[in-house]
Design an enzyme around this catalytic site. Structure first.
Site, mmCIF file in Angstrom:
data_model
loop_
_atom_site.group_PDB
_atom_site.id
_atom_site.type_symbol
_atom_site.label_atom_id
_atom_site.label_comp_id
_atom_site.label_asym_id
_atom_site.label_seq_id
_atom_site.Cartn_x
_atom_site.Cartn_y
_atom_site.Cartn_z
ATOM 1 N N GLU A 1 6.686 38.365 46.777
ATOM 2 C CA GLU A 1 7.294 38.257 48.037
ATOM 3 C C GLU A 1 8.125 37.070 48.229
ATOM 4 O O GLU A 1 9.298 36.895 48.943
ATOM 5 C CB GLU A 1 6.214 38.161 49.322
ATOM 6 C CG GLU A 1 5.468 39.624 49.256
ATOM 7 C CD GLU A 1 6.009 40.574 49.647
ATOM 8 O OE1 GLU A 1 7.349 40.622 49.907
ATOM 9 O OE2 GLU A 1 5.367 41.812 49.705
ATOM 10 N N ASP B 1 7.044 50.636 42.924
ATOM 11 C CA ASP B 1 8.478 51.020 43.619
ATOM 12 C C ASP B 1 9.628 50.174 42.883
ATOM 13 O O ASP B 1 10.585 50.653 42.105
ATOM 14 C CB ASP B 1 8.479 50.895 45.178
ATOM 15 C CG ASP B 1 7.810 49.743 45.764
ATOM 16 O OD1 ASP B 1 7.414 48.849 44.996
ATOM 17 O OD2 ASP B 1 7.936 49.383 47.038
ATOM 18 N N GLU C 1 2.760 55.280 57.632
ATOM 19 C CA GLU C 1 2.567 54.490 56.176
ATOM 20 C C GLU C 1 2.089 55.382 55.123
ATOM 21 O O GLU C 1 2.590 55.381 53.943
ATOM 22 C CB GLU C 1 1.694 53.470 56.566
ATOM 23 C CG GLU C 1 1.484 52.391 55.259
ATOM 24 C CD GLU C 1 2.865 51.451 55.179
ATOM 25 O OE1 GLU C 1 3.698 51.693 56.013
ATOM 26 O OE2 GLU C 1 2.677 50.636 54.364
ATOM 27 N N THR D 1 16.042 44.163 46.338
ATOM 28 C CA THR D 1 15.017 45.012 46.898
ATOM 29 C C THR D 1 15.023 44.764 48.460
ATOM 30 O O THR D 1 14.204 45.470 49.120
ATOM 31 C CB THR D 1 13.757 45.227 46.353
ATOM 32 O OG1 THR D 1 12.995 46.178 46.625
ATOM 33 C CG2 THR D 1 12.932 43.882 46.033
#
Ligand code: DMJ
Length: 808
Positions: free
Chosen positions: A142, A287, A381, A485
């Site tokens: 992150e 992903d 979600e 991303t």
């Protein structure tokens, strides 16, 4: 292609890629029977663009005027979320580093919106206020995508504005220096045996933080979403270390793919490289690993990333993709689905498919997602295969809008503008609050959460704004950039640094709309043709709306009232058999009871499908079923096999594999505390332990430590039996350290085994798959029959020879 020649080609790839896709669309779209979506006027589109801009500013000002310099805005309380101050949400808070994340994440959106003054002001704030020397553990992934990516993109655009817009002359690369410092603080995470980075690192102490001592596990996306930012960082600073480490991590990950299926799991051990979770899909946990393989090829021009992407892509399309749906499988058993739900992160996939040139499945999956959105108002979600809500939250995520944007760019189909409009209006209606935009806690109730993630500003509103912008509205040509991303902009020219080739958009350059005009309105018919058959995809398979569609046995749920009514109308009666608690039912079909002739026929088809399914289910169950087999004396051909269940944490016995040995009872029987009293009599034997007091896997570890070759866990509930209860597979704790087979036996089966142990001390048993045991028995019988037949032939031949003598 060698990397130098390919690099030049790759620099040009993305813009031309979109143009090629537009061309394909024109060529394929000659079917006049498909009705195009209502076109959106320039006026409406411009209004929506301005509405997207207002949405951004409503959230941005709420953040800047209230909690800044906090990492995030809490839109209900209108306060800031600070690490160590705001009550902790657990691991989720690893995103926060008390480094004004929302502002850093938002900088480049300000440039895209053309707001140079606010950008300049915000950059000054970042340089003045943001620092990284904090004793805080943060997520490497992150921090990289939001902070390093945000700083880099802002630095690139700041230099760009200096040159092109003659502003910010005071700027001297401070944000690049900040990105470099932050990069160094992340580097200790890469000191692992495999080179795959740890999931978390302490900004000040690196990996020396005692809390990180046990750090082992990371997700595939976490480890595989570093390269774009780290390559840009190396190339901009001239320090190769970042790019070297990121390439090494990608290489190490690639080696971990399953060699048979080419799929990857979602969680792994950074030291041993062992997989901890072998589920394989395209959503949460994996992903952006796929995204970075493809985009690393586009940005850096290294063919190996395209080759790797293609291998994984083919595997995903073969095993994970099912029509428009994407369902996780097990990487080592790819024909087995491992989840019955999809998560919202996978909504980025159609966008990636567009970039890689596979338009048709992108249109299909996007259509499925759009229907999920229409059904539940906001995309939850997670949702099940029958489109019911699995996790009800909605975090204002960007992925669906991102894919909508890329599909619009590739097809020019105004359907995607209409979809975007609906998404925008829904956010306005259900997420807008006085102090920003609030995530929704449950899409069924619409209840808000005090949460606005930084990606709402950096991605969700950015993609909405881009979707409704005509290319000439934008100050930069976005086709000359790769979106990370987190939707940060990295120029394709990054590999040729010092020699920036990207430029401000000229109003007549790459005008997509002009291109569309050369191919009148039919350019939208191809995606429409693909979408049309899917338009009732959900209503057709959703159990709540069965109208007009035949209910198939695969979709049938006995707990669903609509389904029960539908089967009744088809003339099917359900009768419970045996003990009701076991839930066994028998189905009877009669044309006489059907509501109509047509429904009677549907009923017949339903019954046939049910039969097939039952056969398949029992075959699957049989494949998983284990056998604990024994013979009561050495000469006996007469083996008894007792059924047992497998475990998720121990090696499977497949095919002809088996473990054979003498069995011995653990002492104490529950086998929870070390050491076992009879530990010196266990080595080389199969240990038996009773269920209870501790987990299955801890018993297995104890048995393994004592040298047992396998473990049988017997149930502690008297009278339980596999004849009356469903067999199950024992769960572990996610670790992969049990190397001996472990099976479970219900009480009644074990009682038989115990009786055999009494009759024959030092009884030897064989543990194997039940189907294999059956096959083995059949082969033995066939062999015996052959031997008997051969003996009989010899005997009869002998008799025949003698016969004449007798007769004489
Ligand atoms: C973003 O931070 C990034 O897009 C990431 O790759 C996935 N999750 C969020 C948005 O949902």
């Amino acid at each position: 292609m060698s990397s130098t020649s390919s690099q030049v080609a790759q620099r040009l790839l993305l813009p031309s890629l979109l143009s090629v896709l537009l061309l394909i669309v024109c060529v394929l779209s000659d079917d006049a029977s498909t009705i195009p979506t209502q076109n959106m006027s320039h006026k409406e589109r411009a209004e929506l663009r301005e509405e997207a801009r207002e949405m951004f500013y409503h959230a941005y000002h709420a953040y800047m005027e209230n909690p800044y310099p906090a990492d995030e805005l809490m839109p209900l309380s209108c306060k800031g979320r600070y690490r160590g101050v705001t009550p902790s949400r657990g691991d989720m808070d690893d995103i926060l580093g008390n480094f004004s994340m929302t502002l850093v994440d938002t900088l480049d959106t300000l440039v895209l919106l053309g707001d140079f003054a606010e950008f300049e002001y915000a950059v000054k704030l970042v340089i003045r206020d943001v620092q990284f020397d904090s004793d805080i553990i943060v997520s490497v992934f992150e921090t990289n995508i939001r902070m390093v990516g945000g700083l880099l993109s802002a630095h690139i655009l700041a230099e760009y504005l200096q040159k092109q817009a003659d502003v910010m002359h005071w700027y001297k690369g401070e944000m690049l220096e900040m990105a470099r410092e932050l990069g160094y603080r992340l580097l200790p995470a890469f000191n692992t045996t495999t080179g795959i980075p740890h999931a978390r690192v302490n900004l000040r102490l690196g990996m020396k933080d005692p809390q990180l001592k046990k750090s082992r596990e990371t997700c595939t996306a976490c480890a595989g979403t570093i390269l774009l930012e780290f390559a840009a960082l190396s190339r901009l600073t001239g320090d190769p270390i970042f790019e070297v480490r990121a390439h090494a991590a990608m290489d190490a990950l690639w080696k971990l793919r399953h060699r048979g299926s080419d799929l990857m799991g979602t969680v792994l051990n950074v030291h041993s490289g062992d997989w901890v979770r072998r589920d394989s899909g395209v959503g949460a946990g994996i992903d952006s690993y796929y995204e970075y393989l493809f985009k690393s090829y586009v940005l850096l021009g290294d063919d190996k990333y395209l080759a790797r992407f293609n291998r994984h892509y083919n595997a995903v399309m073969k095993y994970v993709s099912e029509g428009p749906m994407l369902l996780d499988v097990l990487m080592h058993r790819p024909h087995a689905k491992s989840r019955n739900f999809m998560d919202s992160l996978l909504a980025f996939w159609p966008g990636l498919q567009v970039l890689s040139g596979d338009l048709k499945p992108a249109v299909q999956t996007h259509e499925m997602l759009y229907q999920v959105m229409q059904m539940h108002t906001l995309i939850p979600e997670a949702w099940t295969v029958d489109f019911q809500i699995h996790w009800g939250q909605h975090h204002l995520r960007p992925e669906f809008i991102e894919s909508t944007y890329f599909l619009y760019r590739a097809t020019g189909d105004h359907h995607y503008l209409q979809v975007g409009k609906r998404a925008l209006k829904t956010l306005q209606q259900y997420a807008k609050v006085a102090c920003g935009y609030a995530a929704v806690n449950d899409v069924r109730t619409g209840k808000h959460e005090d949460r606005m993630d930084s990606f709402v500003l950096s991605e969700t509103f950015k993609y909405l704004f881009l979707l409704f912008s005509e290319p000439q509205d934008l100050i930069i040509n976005v086709d000359e950039f790769v979106f990370t991303t987190e939707a940060h902009l990295l120029p394709l020219s990054i590999a040729q640094l010092g020699n920036s080739t990207f430029s401000f958009r000229q109003s007549d350059e790459h005008n997509v709309l002009d291109f569309m005009r050369t191919c009148p309105s039919s350019n939208k018919l191809f995606p429409e043709k693909v979408r049309k058959p899917l338009r009732n995809f959900i209503t057709g398979s959703c159990p709540r709306t069965t109208s007009g569609k035949r209910l198939s046995a695969l979709d049938f749920q006995a707990s669903n009232a609509d389904h029960l009514r539908a089967v009744y109308d088809m003339g099917i009666t359900m009768v419970s058999v045996g003990d009701r608690s076991q839930g066994k039912v028998r189905l009877f079909h009669s044309f006489y009871n059907a509501k109509s002739q047509e429904e009677g026929e549907m009923g017949l088809q339903f019954m046939q499908e049910m039969l097939e399914l039952t056969k398949m289910q029992s075959m699957n169950q049989l494949a998983q079923l284990q056998a604990v087999a024994y013979a009561l004396d050495d000469q006996s051909q007469d083996w008894t096999a007792l059924m047992a269940g497998p475990s998720h944490f121990s090696p499977e016995l497949i095919g002809e594999q088996f473990v054979e040995g003498e069995i011995v009872l653990a002492s104490p029987l529950r086998a929870c505390d070390e050491p076992l009293q009879n530990a010196n009599n266990v080595a080389g034997k199969i240990l038996v332990a009773e269920r209870g007091d501790c987990t299955f896997v801890s018993k297995a570890r104890l048995a393994q430590k004592a040298g047992a070759t396998a473990l049988i866990v017997c149930d502690n509930v008297s009278g339980s039996s596999g004849e009356t209860q469903p067999m199950f597979a024992m769960s572990g704790d996610g670790k992969d350290d049990v190397a001996i087979p472990v099976v479970f036996m219900y009480n009644m089966e074990f009682t038989k085994l115990a009786a055999a142990m009494l009759r024959r001390p030092q009884l030897r048993v064989r543990i194997m798959q039940m189907v294999e045991f059956k096959r083995w028995q059949l082969a033995k019988e066939a062999h015996q029959n052959e031997t008997a037949a051969a003996a009989a032939t010899v005997a009869s031949a002998a008799t025949q020879k003698k016969k004449p003598d007798k007769e004489l």
